[in-house]
Every structure is written in C-alpha cells, then in structure tokens.
Design an enzyme around this catalytic site. Structure first.
Site, PDB file in Angstrom:
ATOM      1  N   ILE A 140      -9.302 -12.268 -15.730  1.00 29.77           N
ATOM      2  CA  ILE A 140      -7.887 -12.530 -15.935  1.00 29.77           C
ATOM      3  C   ILE A 140      -7.261 -11.422 -16.795  1.00 29.77           C
ATOM      4  O   ILE A 140      -7.684 -11.196 -17.931  1.00 29.77           O
ATOM      5  CB  ILE A 140      -7.664 -13.905 -16.610  1.00 29.77           C
ATOM      6  CG1 ILE A 140      -8.365 -15.010 -15.811  1.00 29.77           C
ATOM      7  CG2 ILE A 140      -6.178 -14.170 -16.760  1.00 29.77           C
ATOM      8  CD1 ILE A 140      -7.969 -15.114 -14.356  1.00 29.77           C
TER       9      ILE A 140
ATOM     10  N   GLU B 114      -6.272  -8.831  -6.565  1.00 27.62           N
ATOM     11  CA  GLU B 114      -5.263  -9.569  -5.802  1.00 27.62           C
ATOM     12  C   GLU B 114      -5.588  -9.602  -4.306  1.00 27.62           C
ATOM     13  O   GLU B 114      -4.706  -9.482  -3.463  1.00 27.62           O
ATOM     14  CB  GLU B 114      -3.862  -9.013  -6.065  1.00 27.62           C
ATOM     15  CG  GLU B 114      -3.436  -9.211  -7.516  1.00 27.62           C
ATOM     16  CD  GLU B 114      -1.977  -8.954  -7.770  1.00 27.62           C
ATOM     17  OE1 GLU B 114      -1.156  -9.258  -6.885  1.00 27.62           O
ATOM     18  OE2 GLU B 114      -1.654  -8.455  -8.848  1.00 27.62           O
TER      19      GLU B 114
ATOM     20  N   GLY C 191     -13.976 -16.721  -6.022  1.00 23.60           N
ATOM     21  CA  GLY C 191     -13.130 -15.538  -5.991  1.00 23.60           C
ATOM     22  C   GLY C 191     -12.134 -15.679  -4.856  1.00 23.60           C
ATOM     23  O   GLY C 191     -11.058 -16.250  -4.990  1.00 23.60           O
TER      24      GLY C 191
ATOM     25  N   GLN D 137     -13.638  16.123  -5.881  1.00 22.75           N
ATOM     26  CA  GLN D 137     -14.310  17.171  -5.107  1.00 22.75           C
ATOM     27  C   GLN D 137     -13.612  18.519  -5.265  1.00 22.75           C
ATOM     28  O   GLN D 137     -14.253  19.552  -5.398  1.00 22.75           O
ATOM     29  CB  GLN D 137     -14.347  16.771  -3.625  1.00 22.75           C
ATOM     30  CG  GLN D 137     -15.341  17.555  -2.790  1.00 22.75           C
ATOM     31  CD  GLN D 137     -16.785  17.224  -3.146  1.00 22.75           C
ATOM     32  OE1 GLN D 137     -17.051  16.186  -3.745  1.00 22.75           O
ATOM     33  NE2 GLN D 137     -17.698  18.097  -2.799  1.00 22.75           N
TER      34      GLN D 137
ATOM     35  N   SER E  15     -10.061  -5.785   0.177  1.00 23.29           N
ATOM     36  CA  SER E  15      -9.696  -5.195   1.473  1.00 23.29           C
ATOM     37  C   SER E  15     -10.108  -6.101   2.623  1.00 23.29           C
ATOM     38  O   SER E  15      -9.412  -6.197   3.642  1.00 23.29           O
ATOM     39  CB  SER E  15     -10.356  -3.815   1.627  1.00 23.29           C
ATOM     40  OG  SER E  15      -9.804  -2.890   0.714  1.00 23.29           O
TER      41      SER E  15
END
Length: 379
Positions: A157, A363, A131, A336, A366
C-alpha cells in the site's frame, strides 16, 4: 483540444517542470538510497495544486481535466518516477475514490484536506494472498450497531505509514460471493488502525510502500462510501482511471530515460564521432522515440474519453499495457546506450531502469490488462 486548452497545458507543463527541477532533482539519489518519503514535498505539491488535480474547485481542488493530469505526472516522472508514483496514487486512488463515490458531506469533509496536500491519502485493496484475485480478500467489516468492526491487513500500500486517510476495501459478504465488498474511509489515529512492514524495494524507493493493519477497528457508518456490497465495483471503476495514471507515470519514466540516453549518445564519442551517429545506436533511439509517441497517443485517447465521462476500460488498459511495457524496453535500452556507465549510480539510466518495472505490475499487471482488453474485444 482547442488552442486555449493546449496553451494551458503548456503552461502547466512548464510549472511542473520548474518545480521538479528545483525541488526534486537535487534530492533524487539521497531519497532513493535512504528510501525516504519526502512528506514535506507533498505539502508543497498541494500548494501548487498538484494533489487534487481533477477534484472540482468547490471541494478545494484544481478542477483540471485528465490531459492536464497526464501532463503533470509526465513532467514529474521525467525527473523522479517515485515522486510521480506517489502523486498518482494520492490523486487517482484515495482522493478520486472519495470524489467519485462519496456523498456531499464526505466530499466536503475529506477532499479539501487531501487536495491541499496537508493530508496524504492511501488506498487499500491488495492483500498478502489476494493480488489480482481481489474478490477473495480476507479483510472483513462486520456491522455492530451504527459502527463497523474491521479486521485484517493490506499490503503493498502506497503511503501506508505516512498517509493520514485511507480508503479501504473490505469483505462484507461470503468469499467468492457477488457484491461482497464495501469501501470505508479510515483515519490514522483510529484505535487498532496501524501500519506494518515497510517494503525494501528494487525501485520507486522514495514512494513509501507498506502494510495497513486493522485490529478490531471501529468505523462509523458515516465513513462508508456508497452502498454495502458496492466496494469491488467501485474499485474497478477507480482502477480504470488509475490506469491512465500509471500509463502517464510510464510515459514520464520512459521520456526521462530517453532524454538522458539521447544526450549521452550525442556527447559520447568513439572512433572520432558521437555514438548517436552509429546506426545501431541511432536505430535504438529511433525506436525509443517512436514508442514514446505511440504511448502518448494511447494515453491521450483514454484521457479524452475519461474527460467526456465515457466508458474507457479497454482504452485505459491498452494505454497502461503499452506504455508500461514500452517504458521497460526504453529504460533497458537507455542502460545499454550508456554502456558501463549505465550500470553505475553516477548516471540516471540505472534508476530509470529500476523504477520502470513497477509500471508493469502496479494497479493491474500486464497480464491483467491483456485479460481486460481480451474480454472487451471478444464479448
């Protein structure tokens, strides 16, 4: 931006908004429930000029800049993030890779088809066991005369099944070696080039995600993008611009969730007044609005640098990191605010919530964005 650019962006935003309201909104939940990739819609988007946004007009594109690109993704994603994701993947990955690194013959051969929307693009980097560690990929390309023989598979993909053209990163050197990757353009119909399992996803369900499979696929050397060994470097540069795309996708998703929550909070009455007047809800909405504006400013800064062809690796990563994380928080708060109704499919909050999480993964996660930023500020 000058007045003319601002006016142009406003016109583009209105066009994208009207298109999304007319052609996307009525079908959102049908496509989501059935995981239908509406290929015909993307042909229409091509007619609007939204499938080759930053491609110069000489190659059949719209010849627009990244501010306009962000605007289009924002408007579409406010209505349905999964459609925004597919527009982003087509434009910033497959199409942009050919534009950035293809020669003139390659550009004229493939870009007009992609920009028209008549042909859908895919981009293959991720594999089952690689990955974020894409330097260790297993898909190989071996030279055989004037052709290359490609074997392996890619997963997660976008448009793997419905795509007509795919830019694929292969390993042409030893695992772990420098400059061991080369990019090729593959066309559906090449013997041995097929698609595999379609993923059953949490969100972004109208954006098709599946495997690409290569079984002794013979590819002419004329389909090679750039020099042998440059594939990984090319991919990293493409992902710089791709981060602006996912940041814009995040912005639109967050804005859609916020607008839905704000409207509901004004209409929903408890104890004799709208719930938007209660401080707890009011502060929540204030935080959401502030985070959206902050994300947009980071995105526009990255877009400005990209338009000027200046280095923007850190700025793109910051925009993608902040916008995607804010998108998840805002979508969570929207659920919420809706309360019990936010947990049902009769209201839009739950879909924005499901769709939002992909923005922190696709892409570059984080964690990868923080790695990119951290390396830049400490070098």
């Amino acid at each position: 931006m000058n007045t003319e650019t601002i006016d142009n962006i406003k016109m583009i935003a209105e066009t994208a908004r009207e298109f999304a309201e007319k052609n996307i909104r009525p079908n959102i939940m049908e496509w989501d429930e059935s995981q239908t990739f509406p290929k015909d819609l993307f042909h229409q988007l091509g007619e609007m000029g939204f499938m080759g946004i930053v491609v110069p007009e000489q190659y059949g594109g719209s010849g627009l800049g990244y501010h306009e690109y962000v605007t289009i993704l924002d408007e579409i994603s406010q209505v349905d993030p999964s459609i925004g994701l597919s527009v982003a993947a087509h434009n910033s990955l497959c199409t942009n890779h050919i534009y950035e690194f293809g020669n003139e013959e390659q550009r004229h051969k493939w870009l007009p088809q992609l920009a028209s929307g008549k042909v859908i693009g895919a981009w293959g980097l991720t594999e089952h066991n690689t990955g974020s560690d894409s330097g260790g990929m297993s898909t190989t390309a071996v030279k055989d005369g004037d052709e290359w023989i490609i074997n392996g598979a890619k997963n997660f993909i976008t448009h793997a099944i419905s795509g007509d053209i795919a830019v694929v990163m292969t390993r042409t050197g030893e695992k772990g070696a420098k400059n061991n990757s080369t990019a090729f353009v593959l066309e559906k119909g090449m013997p041995g080039f097929t698609s595999g399992k379609k993923e059953n996803k949490l969100g972004m369900r109208a954006s098709e995600t599946a495997e690409l499979i290569f079984d002794n696929v013979r590819v002419p050397d004329s389909h090679r993008l750039g020099e042998v060994g440059e594939g990984f470097k090319q991919a990293m540069k493409i992902l710089d611009g791709g981060r602006i795309s996912i940041a814009a996708l995040s912005l639109g998703t967050a804005r859609g969730a916020y607008k839905a929550a704000l409207k509901y909070a004004k209409e929903r009455h408890q104890f004799g007044k709208s719930i938007s007047e209660f401080q707890a809800i009011n502060f929540m909405l204030a935080d959401m609005a502030t985070e959206i504006d902050a994300a947009e400013l980071l995105i526009q800064r990255a877009a400005t640098l990209k338009n000027a062809k200046q280095k923007m690796t850190k700025e793109g990563a910051m925009a993608k990191l902040y916008a995607s994380e804010a998108c998840v928080r805002i979508s969570n708060n929207a659920v919420q605010i809706f309360g019990g109704y936010g947990y049902t499919k009769d209201f839009p909050a739950e879909k924005f919530y499901r769709d939002s999480k992909l923005c922190t993964i696709g892409e570059g996660t984080s964690e990868i964005q923080r790695l990119v930023i951290g390396r830049d500020i400490t070098k």
